[in-house]
Design a protein around this motif. Structure first.
Motif, mmCIF file in Angstrom:
data_model
loop_
_atom_site.group_PDB
_atom_site.id
_atom_site.type_symbol
_atom_site.label_atom_id
_atom_site.label_comp_id
_atom_site.label_asym_id
_atom_site.label_seq_id
_atom_site.Cartn_x
_atom_site.Cartn_y
_atom_site.Cartn_z
ATOM 1 N N ILE A 1 -8.529 -29.704 -3.713
ATOM 2 C CA ILE A 1 -6.872 -30.182 -4.389
ATOM 3 C C ILE A 1 -6.689 -28.618 -5.126
ATOM 4 N N GLN A 2 -7.211 -28.359 -6.019
ATOM 5 C CA GLN A 2 -7.489 -27.708 -7.259
ATOM 6 C C GLN A 2 -6.854 -25.943 -6.708
ATOM 7 N N ASP A 3 -7.713 -26.198 -5.593
ATOM 8 C CA ASP A 3 -7.427 -24.408 -5.131
ATOM 9 C C ASP A 3 -7.161 -24.854 -4.416
ATOM 10 N N ASP A 4 -5.601 -25.898 -3.756
ATOM 11 C CA ASP A 4 -4.737 -25.722 -2.553
ATOM 12 C C ASP A 4 -3.419 -24.896 -2.473
ATOM 13 N N PRO A 5 -3.136 -23.717 -2.284
ATOM 14 C CA PRO A 5 -2.576 -23.004 -2.938
ATOM 15 C C PRO A 5 -1.175 -23.866 -2.613
ATOM 16 N N ALA A 6 -0.615 -24.728 -2.175
ATOM 17 C CA ALA A 6 0.807 -25.012 -1.509
ATOM 18 C C ALA A 6 0.450 -26.900 -2.831
ATOM 19 N N VAL A 7 -0.720 -27.098 -3.407
ATOM 20 C CA VAL A 7 -0.234 -27.275 -4.780
ATOM 21 C C VAL A 7 0.209 -26.872 -5.694
ATOM 22 N N VAL A 8 -0.939 -25.813 -5.777
ATOM 23 C CA VAL A 8 -0.455 -24.701 -7.356
ATOM 24 C C VAL A 8 1.005 -24.681 -7.124
ATOM 25 N N ALA A 9 1.815 -24.128 -5.793
ATOM 26 C CA ALA A 9 2.736 -23.667 -5.315
ATOM 27 C C ALA A 9 3.082 -24.992 -6.078
ATOM 28 N N ARG B 1 -10.622 -38.611 -4.878
ATOM 29 C CA ARG B 1 -10.096 -37.845 -4.167
ATOM 30 C C ARG B 1 -8.424 -38.237 -4.380
ATOM 31 N N LEU B 2 -8.087 -37.506 -4.009
ATOM 32 C CA LEU B 2 -6.463 -37.206 -4.703
ATOM 33 C C LEU B 2 -5.483 -37.149 -3.096
ATOM 34 N N TYR B 3 -4.394 -37.795 -3.285
ATOM 35 C CA TYR B 3 -3.398 -37.491 -2.048
ATOM 36 C C TYR B 3 -1.932 -36.423 -3.085
ATOM 37 N N VAL B 4 -1.791 -36.004 -2.576
ATOM 38 C CA VAL B 4 -0.526 -34.723 -3.059
ATOM 39 C C VAL B 4 0.945 -35.111 -3.020
ATOM 40 N N LEU B 5 2.132 -35.716 -3.376
ATOM 41 C CA LEU B 5 2.889 -35.780 -3.369
ATOM 42 C C LEU B 5 3.812 -34.839 -3.679
ATOM 43 N N ASP B 6 4.657 -34.156 -2.574
ATOM 44 C CA ASP B 6 5.783 -33.016 -3.189
ATOM 45 C C ASP B 6 7.559 -33.654 -2.270
ATOM 46 N N PHE B 7 8.738 -34.031 -2.561
ATOM 47 C CA PHE B 7 9.738 -33.672 -2.399
ATOM 48 C C PHE B 7 9.822 -35.231 -1.243
ATOM 49 N N GLY B 8 9.057 -36.474 -1.709
ATOM 50 C CA GLY B 8 8.582 -37.282 -0.775
ATOM 51 C C GLY B 8 6.948 -37.538 0.135
ATOM 52 N N GLY C 1 19.760 -44.046 -0.111
ATOM 53 C CA GLY C 1 20.443 -43.506 0.111
ATOM 54 C C GLY C 1 20.162 -42.697 1.169
ATOM 55 N N GLY C 2 21.011 -41.254 -0.030
ATOM 56 C CA GLY C 2 20.590 -39.481 1.580
ATOM 57 C C GLY C 2 18.963 -39.415 0.758
ATOM 58 N N VAL C 3 19.002 -40.396 -0.184
ATOM 59 C CA VAL C 3 17.465 -39.567 -0.696
ATOM 60 C C VAL C 3 16.453 -40.114 0.136
ATOM 61 N N THR C 4 15.459 -39.148 0.892
ATOM 62 C CA THR C 4 14.347 -39.662 1.126
ATOM 63 C C THR C 4 12.838 -39.285 0.734
ATOM 64 N N ALA C 5 13.206 -40.850 -0.613
ATOM 65 C CA ALA C 5 11.611 -40.192 -1.860
ATOM 66 C C ALA C 5 10.481 -40.513 -0.826
ATOM 67 N N ASN C 6 9.979 -41.352 -0.144
ATOM 68 C CA ASN C 6 8.289 -41.130 0.417
ATOM 69 C C ASN C 6 8.823 -41.176 2.218
ATOM 70 N N ALA C 7 8.794 -39.670 2.894
ATOM 71 C CA ALA C 7 8.549 -39.650 3.918
ATOM 72 C C ALA C 7 6.778 -39.108 4.792
ATOM 73 N N LEU D 1 -3.092 -40.115 -6.840
ATOM 74 C CA LEU D 1 -1.301 -39.885 -6.395
ATOM 75 C C LEU D 1 -0.799 -38.887 -7.429
ATOM 76 N N ILE D 2 -0.735 -37.448 -6.979
ATOM 77 C CA ILE D 2 -0.482 -37.344 -7.594
ATOM 78 C C ILE D 2 0.776 -36.563 -7.063
ATOM 79 N N GLY D 3 1.812 -35.161 -8.713
ATOM 80 C CA GLY D 3 2.823 -34.836 -7.790
ATOM 81 C C GLY D 3 3.878 -34.415 -9.024
ATOM 82 N N PRO D 4 4.917 -33.310 -8.898
ATOM 83 C CA PRO D 4 6.024 -33.874 -9.691
ATOM 84 C C PRO D 4 6.186 -34.557 -9.466
ATOM 85 N N ASN D 5 7.595 -34.825 -11.697
ATOM 86 C CA ASN D 5 8.356 -35.380 -11.556
ATOM 87 C C ASN D 5 9.698 -35.683 -10.239
ATOM 88 N N GLY D 6 9.880 -37.075 -10.189
ATOM 89 C CA GLY D 6 10.989 -37.251 -9.030
ATOM 90 C C GLY D 6 10.147 -37.030 -7.463
#
Ligand code: ATP
Length: 248
Positions: free
Chosen positions: A234-242, A216-223, A17-23, A37-42
């Protein structure tokens, strides 16, 4: 020897629908590699596995060992050599370990490759024994899941995905519910599986497991992929920490 890129996605996107689950996800997994493959819930982790394996409608490219598979059905991707586990990956309690694997084999249409493990005559089932051996569980082929430790049950789930010469497995929270010690053992088993040349995509919320076993790791956020690299990067990446702790 040159590395084989087993999985590669380009611009993989999924919309609900209106949700972009993977971008627009570009991701690779090499033979012998464990990629987290890590990232917050959803964030879209399960959706990515759904899209790669053919359980979600997606746009963009999915290649298995160089071949496009994004327009073929899930069962054909499975027989082509990619398999997944499910978040609620329960085993049949009344069937033996070998029979649990046999059910999976029959469902994905690899039936011709096994002899009948339901008649009780062993030793049958070359490809089933092969998968159980890969996770170190050949010795419990005739037991029922309830007789195994939780860690062993989780590995049966992995073996079920490995059956039939799987080259790429996508594991969706395979270590959920394991304690620290069991989780470490499980991780060691994943390393042994990868050492045989299998590529592994690992989703898990257990950060010590993920940081420990992944190359290696990939971090997903909002798809979207917001970071990729080695566990240390990854552990030191500010975007990941945020993304994990919430921006101020
Ligand atoms: P978790 O860590 O909680 O398992 P996740 O990272 O695996 O989360 P997804 O389950 O892939 O995230 O969900 C990504 C987004 O897509 C969420 O907004 C979710 O609500 C939505 N979504 C997932 N599956 C569907 C579906 N079948 N129909 C509609 N929306 C969905």
């Amino acid at each position: 020897a040159a590395t084989t890129t087993l999985l590669s996605t380009r611009g993989l996107s999924v919309h609900y629908g209106g949700v972009t689950a993977n971008a627009d996800i570009d991701l690779t997994v090499d033979a012998g590699e464990i990629v987290g493959l890590i990232g917050p819930n959803g964030a879209g982790k399960t959706t990515f596995v759904d899209a790669v394996t053919g359980f979600a409608k997606s746009s963009g490219e999915v290649r298995l060992d160089g071949e496009r598979v994004d327009r073929i059905a899930a069962n054909r991707r499975r027989t082509a050599g990619m398999a997944r586990t499910w978040q609620a990956g329960e085993l049949f309690a009344d069937l033996t370990v070998a029979q649990n694997l046999a059910v999976a084999v029959q469902r994905v249409g690899l039936r011709a490759l096994i002899s009948d493990v339901f008649t009780g005559s062993r030793p049958p089932a070359g490809i089933i024994d092969e998968a159980l051996a890969m996770v170190g569980l050949l010795g419990v082929a005739d037991r029922r899941p309830g007789e195994l430790t939780l860690g062993q049950q989780k590995l049966v789930g992995v073996a079920r995905a490995l059956v039939g010469g799987t080259r790429l497995v996508l594991l969706d929270e395979p270590a959920a519910g394991l304690d620290t010690h069991e989780s470490r053992e499980f991780g060691a088993e994943l390393r042994r599986i990868a050492a045989t040349g299998v590529g592994i995509l690992l989703i898990d919320h257990d950060m010590s497991l993920v940081l420990d076993v992944c190359d290696r790791l990939y971090v997903l956020d909002f798809g979207r992929v917001i970071a990729a690299g080695s566990p240390t990067e990854i552990q030191d990446d500010p975007a990941v920490v945020a993304a994990y702790l919430g921006s101020p």
